[in-house]
Write a protein that holds these residues in place. Structure first.
Motif, PDB file in Angstrom:
ATOM      1  N   ILE A   1     -10.169   0.424   1.118  1.00  0.00           N
ATOM      2  CA  ILE A   1      -8.920  -0.343   1.057  1.00  0.00           C
ATOM      3  C   ILE A   1      -9.207  -1.788   0.662  1.00  0.00           C
ATOM      4  O   ILE A   1      -8.520  -2.366  -0.193  1.00  0.00           O
ATOM      5  CB  ILE A   1      -8.202  -0.294   2.416  1.00  0.00           C
ATOM      6  CG1 ILE A   1      -7.838   1.153   2.781  1.00  0.00           C
ATOM      7  CG2 ILE A   1      -6.950  -1.169   2.404  1.00  0.00           C
ATOM      8  CD1 ILE A   1      -7.328   1.334   4.202  1.00  0.00           C
ATOM      9  N   ALA A   2     -10.237  -2.378   1.261  1.00  0.00           N
ATOM     10  CA  ALA A   2     -10.575  -3.772   0.970  1.00  0.00           C
ATOM     11  C   ALA A   2     -10.998  -3.944  -0.481  1.00  0.00           C
ATOM     12  O   ALA A   2     -10.738  -4.991  -1.097  1.00  0.00           O
ATOM     13  CB  ALA A   2     -11.688  -4.247   1.908  1.00  0.00           C
ATOM     14  N   HIS A   3     -11.655  -2.932  -1.051  1.00  0.00           N
ATOM     15  CA  HIS A   3     -12.046  -2.985  -2.462  1.00  0.00           C
ATOM     16  C   HIS A   3     -10.814  -3.030  -3.355  1.00  0.00           C
ATOM     17  O   HIS A   3     -10.755  -3.822  -4.308  1.00  0.00           O
ATOM     18  CB  HIS A   3     -12.904  -1.756  -2.807  1.00  0.00           C
ATOM     19  CG  HIS A   3     -13.210  -1.636  -4.274  1.00  0.00           C
ATOM     20  ND1 HIS A   3     -14.329  -2.194  -4.857  1.00  0.00           N
ATOM     21  CD2 HIS A   3     -12.535  -1.008  -5.282  1.00  0.00           C
ATOM     22  CE1 HIS A   3     -14.331  -1.921  -6.151  1.00  0.00           C
ATOM     23  NE2 HIS A   3     -13.248  -1.208  -6.431  1.00  0.00           N
ATOM     24  N   GLU A   4      -9.819  -2.196  -3.069  1.00  0.00           N
ATOM     25  CA  GLU A   4      -8.597  -2.204  -3.874  1.00  0.00           C
ATOM     26  C   GLU A   4      -7.839  -3.510  -3.700  1.00  0.00           C
ATOM     27  O   GLU A   4      -7.244  -4.022  -4.652  1.00  0.00           O
ATOM     28  CB  GLU A   4      -7.715  -1.005  -3.516  1.00  0.00           C
ATOM     29  CG  GLU A   4      -8.349   0.351  -3.793  1.00  0.00           C
ATOM     30  CD  GLU A   4      -8.851   0.509  -5.222  1.00  0.00           C
ATOM     31  OE1 GLU A   4      -8.227  -0.059  -6.142  1.00  0.00           O
ATOM     32  OE2 GLU A   4      -9.880   1.187  -5.417  1.00  0.00           O
ATOM     33  N   VAL A   5      -7.838  -4.062  -2.487  1.00  0.00           N
ATOM     34  CA  VAL A   5      -7.247  -5.385  -2.279  1.00  0.00           C
ATOM     35  C   VAL A   5      -8.008  -6.429  -3.092  1.00  0.00           C
ATOM     36  O   VAL A   5      -7.420  -7.395  -3.602  1.00  0.00           O
ATOM     37  CB  VAL A   5      -7.243  -5.753  -0.778  1.00  0.00           C
ATOM     38  CG1 VAL A   5      -6.839  -7.208  -0.563  1.00  0.00           C
ATOM     39  CG2 VAL A   5      -6.295  -4.828  -0.009  1.00  0.00           C
ATOM     40  N   GLY A   6      -9.317  -6.228  -3.248  1.00  0.00           N
ATOM     41  CA  GLY A   6     -10.110  -7.117  -4.092  1.00  0.00           C
ATOM     42  C   GLY A   6      -9.578  -7.151  -5.517  1.00  0.00           C
ATOM     43  O   GLY A   6      -9.558  -8.208  -6.164  1.00  0.00           O
TER      44      GLY A   6
ATOM     45  N   GLN B   1       1.786  -4.583  -8.407  1.00  0.00           N
ATOM     46  CA  GLN B   1       1.016  -5.166  -7.313  1.00  0.00           C
ATOM     47  C   GLN B   1       0.985  -4.237  -6.096  1.00  0.00           C
ATOM     48  O   GLN B   1       1.183  -4.666  -4.956  1.00  0.00           O
ATOM     49  CB  GLN B   1       1.566  -6.553  -6.923  1.00  0.00           C
ATOM     50  CG  GLN B   1       1.443  -7.580  -8.034  1.00  0.00           C
ATOM     51  CD  GLN B   1       1.706  -8.997  -7.574  1.00  0.00           C
ATOM     52  OE1 GLN B   1       1.845  -9.274  -6.398  1.00  0.00           O
ATOM     53  NE2 GLN B   1       1.764  -9.924  -8.522  1.00  0.00           N
ATOM     54  N   LYS B   2       0.684  -2.968  -6.374  1.00  0.00           N
ATOM     55  CA  LYS B   2       0.617  -1.977  -5.304  1.00  0.00           C
ATOM     56  C   LYS B   2      -0.726  -1.248  -5.351  1.00  0.00           C
ATOM     57  O   LYS B   2      -1.293  -1.009  -6.419  1.00  0.00           O
ATOM     58  CB  LYS B   2       1.754  -0.967  -5.426  1.00  0.00           C
ATOM     59  CG  LYS B   2       3.135  -1.553  -5.179  1.00  0.00           C
ATOM     60  CD  LYS B   2       4.230  -0.491  -5.250  1.00  0.00           C
ATOM     61  CE  LYS B   2       5.595  -1.092  -4.956  1.00  0.00           C
ATOM     62  NZ  LYS B   2       6.680  -0.062  -4.990  1.00  0.00           N
TER      63      LYS B   2
ATOM     64  N   LEU C   1       0.852  -1.189   0.000  1.00  0.00           N
ATOM     65  CA  LEU C   1       0.000   0.000   0.000  1.00  0.00           C
ATOM     66  C   LEU C   1       0.887   1.237   0.000  1.00  0.00           C
ATOM     67  O   LEU C   1       1.684   1.435   0.919  1.00  0.00           O
ATOM     68  CB  LEU C   1      -0.915   0.006   1.224  1.00  0.00           C
ATOM     69  CG  LEU C   1      -1.767   1.266   1.454  1.00  0.00           C
ATOM     70  CD1 LEU C   1      -2.677   1.538   0.264  1.00  0.00           C
ATOM     71  CD2 LEU C   1      -2.590   1.121   2.730  1.00  0.00           C
ATOM     72  N   VAL C   2       0.758   2.043  -1.047  1.00  0.00           N
ATOM     73  CA  VAL C   2       1.543   3.269  -1.185  1.00  0.00           C
ATOM     74  C   VAL C   2       0.689   4.461  -0.767  1.00  0.00           C
ATOM     75  O   VAL C   2      -0.393   4.688  -1.333  1.00  0.00           O
ATOM     76  CB  VAL C   2       2.028   3.463  -2.636  1.00  0.00           C
ATOM     77  CG1 VAL C   2       2.817   4.774  -2.769  1.00  0.00           C
ATOM     78  CG2 VAL C   2       2.877   2.284  -3.080  1.00  0.00           C
TER      79      VAL C   2
ATOM     80  N   MET D   1      -7.939  11.012  -9.377  1.00  0.00           N
ATOM     81  CA  MET D   1      -8.410   9.744  -9.922  1.00  0.00           C
ATOM     82  C   MET D   1      -8.880   8.801  -8.824  1.00  0.00           C
ATOM     83  O   MET D   1      -9.422   7.737  -9.103  1.00  0.00           O
ATOM     84  CB  MET D   1      -7.290   9.093 -10.738  1.00  0.00           C
ATOM     85  CG  MET D   1      -6.845   9.941 -11.918  1.00  0.00           C
ATOM     86  SD  MET D   1      -5.350   9.339 -12.724  1.00  0.00           S
ATOM     87  CE  MET D   1      -5.943   7.798 -13.407  1.00  0.00           C
ATOM     88  N   GLY D   2      -8.674   9.176  -7.557  1.00  0.00           N
ATOM     89  CA  GLY D   2      -9.095   8.333  -6.452  1.00  0.00           C
ATOM     90  C   GLY D   2      -8.131   7.189  -6.222  1.00  0.00           C
ATOM     91  O   GLY D   2      -7.142   7.024  -6.931  1.00  0.00           O
ATOM     92  N   PRO D   3      -8.387   6.373  -5.189  1.00  0.00           N
ATOM     93  CA  PRO D   3      -7.531   5.221  -4.909  1.00  0.00           C
ATOM     94  C   PRO D   3      -7.527   4.262  -6.100  1.00  0.00           C
ATOM     95  O   PRO D   3      -8.536   4.120  -6.795  1.00  0.00           O
ATOM     96  CB  PRO D   3      -8.191   4.575  -3.693  1.00  0.00           C
ATOM     97  CG  PRO D   3      -9.011   5.668  -3.079  1.00  0.00           C
ATOM     98  CD  PRO D   3      -9.488   6.502  -4.219  1.00  0.00           C
ATOM     99  N   PHE D   4      -6.406   3.594  -6.329  1.00  0.00           N
ATOM    100  CA  PHE D   4      -6.354   2.652  -7.446  1.00  0.00           C
ATOM    101  C   PHE D   4      -5.345   1.551  -7.168  1.00  0.00           C
ATOM    102  O   PHE D   4      -4.479   1.669  -6.301  1.00  0.00           O
ATOM    103  CB  PHE D   4      -6.016   3.369  -8.758  1.00  0.00           C
ATOM    104  CG  PHE D   4      -4.604   3.916  -8.834  1.00  0.00           C
ATOM    105  CD1 PHE D   4      -3.585   3.192  -9.444  1.00  0.00           C
ATOM    106  CD2 PHE D   4      -4.301   5.168  -8.303  1.00  0.00           C
ATOM    107  CE1 PHE D   4      -2.293   3.701  -9.522  1.00  0.00           C
ATOM    108  CE2 PHE D   4      -3.018   5.690  -8.376  1.00  0.00           C
ATOM    109  CZ  PHE D   4      -2.003   4.948  -8.984  1.00  0.00           C
ATOM    110  N   TYR D   5      -5.488   0.470  -7.937  1.00  0.00           N
ATOM    111  CA  TYR D   5      -4.574  -0.668  -7.850  1.00  0.00           C
ATOM    112  C   TYR D   5      -3.837  -0.793  -9.166  1.00  0.00           C
ATOM    113  O   TYR D   5      -4.439  -0.703 -10.243  1.00  0.00           O
ATOM    114  CB  TYR D   5      -5.350  -1.960  -7.567  1.00  0.00           C
ATOM    115  CG  TYR D   5      -4.496  -3.209  -7.672  1.00  0.00           C
ATOM    116  CD1 TYR D   5      -3.555  -3.511  -6.686  1.00  0.00           C
ATOM    117  CD2 TYR D   5      -4.611  -4.073  -8.762  1.00  0.00           C
ATOM    118  CE1 TYR D   5      -2.759  -4.646  -6.782  1.00  0.00           C
ATOM    119  CE2 TYR D   5      -3.819  -5.211  -8.860  1.00  0.00           C
ATOM    120  CZ  TYR D   5      -2.893  -5.487  -7.870  1.00  0.00           C
ATOM    121  OH  TYR D   5      -2.090  -6.601  -7.966  1.00  0.00           O
TER     122      TYR D   5
END
Length: 283
Positions: free
Chosen positions: A159-164, A131-132, A104-105, A122-126
């Motif tokens: 956070i859990a959504h991005e981990v998804g 793999q960050k 997680l950065v 752009m909001g949180p992203f994966y």
């Protein structure tokens, strides 16, 4: 949400003190305004953020983290650690594969990733290439102040959504999705994007269920916070908030109702097989 005093993850890369002058220079209110423009209108305003940052780089260097910054870091470290423990068990049991922890950065304003340069707008992203997960905590301020979706469990859901999405990358779903989207029309590509996001919501629900069963994480009202966040980031709500008539063919993340439904499907079932949005859509 019960999170204090628990193990934090070591997979945190904190860049908030690097190049933070732009965010600090315009202030939190200014940054929220910039974030809101990009988020609600779907405009990539990373050049504006970069200009703000570059214009003040010569005026100040690294910016020390505040006590609030430190608390945000601790909170996200614990949530990330919880996702690590949950998926380290769920993925082998339900998908017969080992889980690999993402990083997680934390950043301010704009960030360089293996997927290119991105801004807070752009909001949180994966990024599957490195793999960050990338997140500017000012996004949480916007959720609370502009979207009416505050609360620690609402932030944990993000956070859990991005981990998804990371789970989707490990299982090969993201590669299949990208290959398919390159061969279809824009409208069909949007629909596939919606299915991808809804599955990530469902995986976030699995995490929430497991977090409750394993750690006793949930307090009264926490699920409502997560559902409120899922509603707030529905495409129809975002388009309506921008003064536009919702256009389903343009949706890329799903309606508020869809996002809530898939979040709760994951929570109620705890089963990855119940999160197959693609099969339900006939793909």
């Amino acid at each position: 949400m019960q999170w204090r005093g628990r193990r934090g993850s070591g997979n945190i890369e904190d860049r908030r003190s690097m190049g933070a002058a732009g965010a600090g220079g315009i202030g939190v209110v200014g940054m929220l305004a910039v974030l809101a423009v990009g988020y609600f209108f779907g405009i990539d305003i990373s050049p504006i953020v970069r200009e703000l940052d570059q214009s003040q780089q010569g005026q100040s260097g690294t910016v020390p983290l505040t006590q609030e910054d430190e608390q945000w870091g601790e909170f996200m470290s614990v949530v990330l650690a919880d996702t690590e423990e949950v998926w380290a068990t769920v993925l082998p049991e339900q998908a017969d594969m080992q889980y690999q922890n993402p990083t997680l950065v934390l950043f301010r304003g704009a960030v360089q990733s293996a997927c290119g340069t991105a801004s807070s707008a752009m909001g949180p992203f994966y990024c599957p290439n490195d793999q960050k997960l990338y997140l500017d905590t000012d996004f949480f301020d916007m959720m609370a102040q502009r979207m009416g979706a505050g609360g620690d469990f609402a932030y944990a859901y993000v956070i859990a959504h991005e981990v998804g999405h990371h789970v989707q990358n490990l299982t090969g779903t993201l590669q299949q999705v990208n290959n398919l989207r390159s061969r279809v029309s824009q409208s069909d590509s949007n629909k596939i994007s919606v299915l991808t996001e809804l599955q990530a919501d469902c995986y976030a629900g699995i995490w929430a269920r497991q977090a409750q069963d394993r750690f006793g994480t949930l307090e009264e009202g926490d699920l409502a916070e997560a559902q409120g966040a899922a509603e707030a980031v529905g495409d129809d709500v975002i388009q309506s908030s921008a003064g536009r008539t919702p256009v389903p063919d343009s949706f890329t993340h799903g309606s508020a109702q869809q996002r809530q439904e898939w979040l709760m499907r994951g929570f109620n079932s705890g089963d990855m097989a119940q999160c197959d949005t693609f099969a339900q859509a006939g793909l």
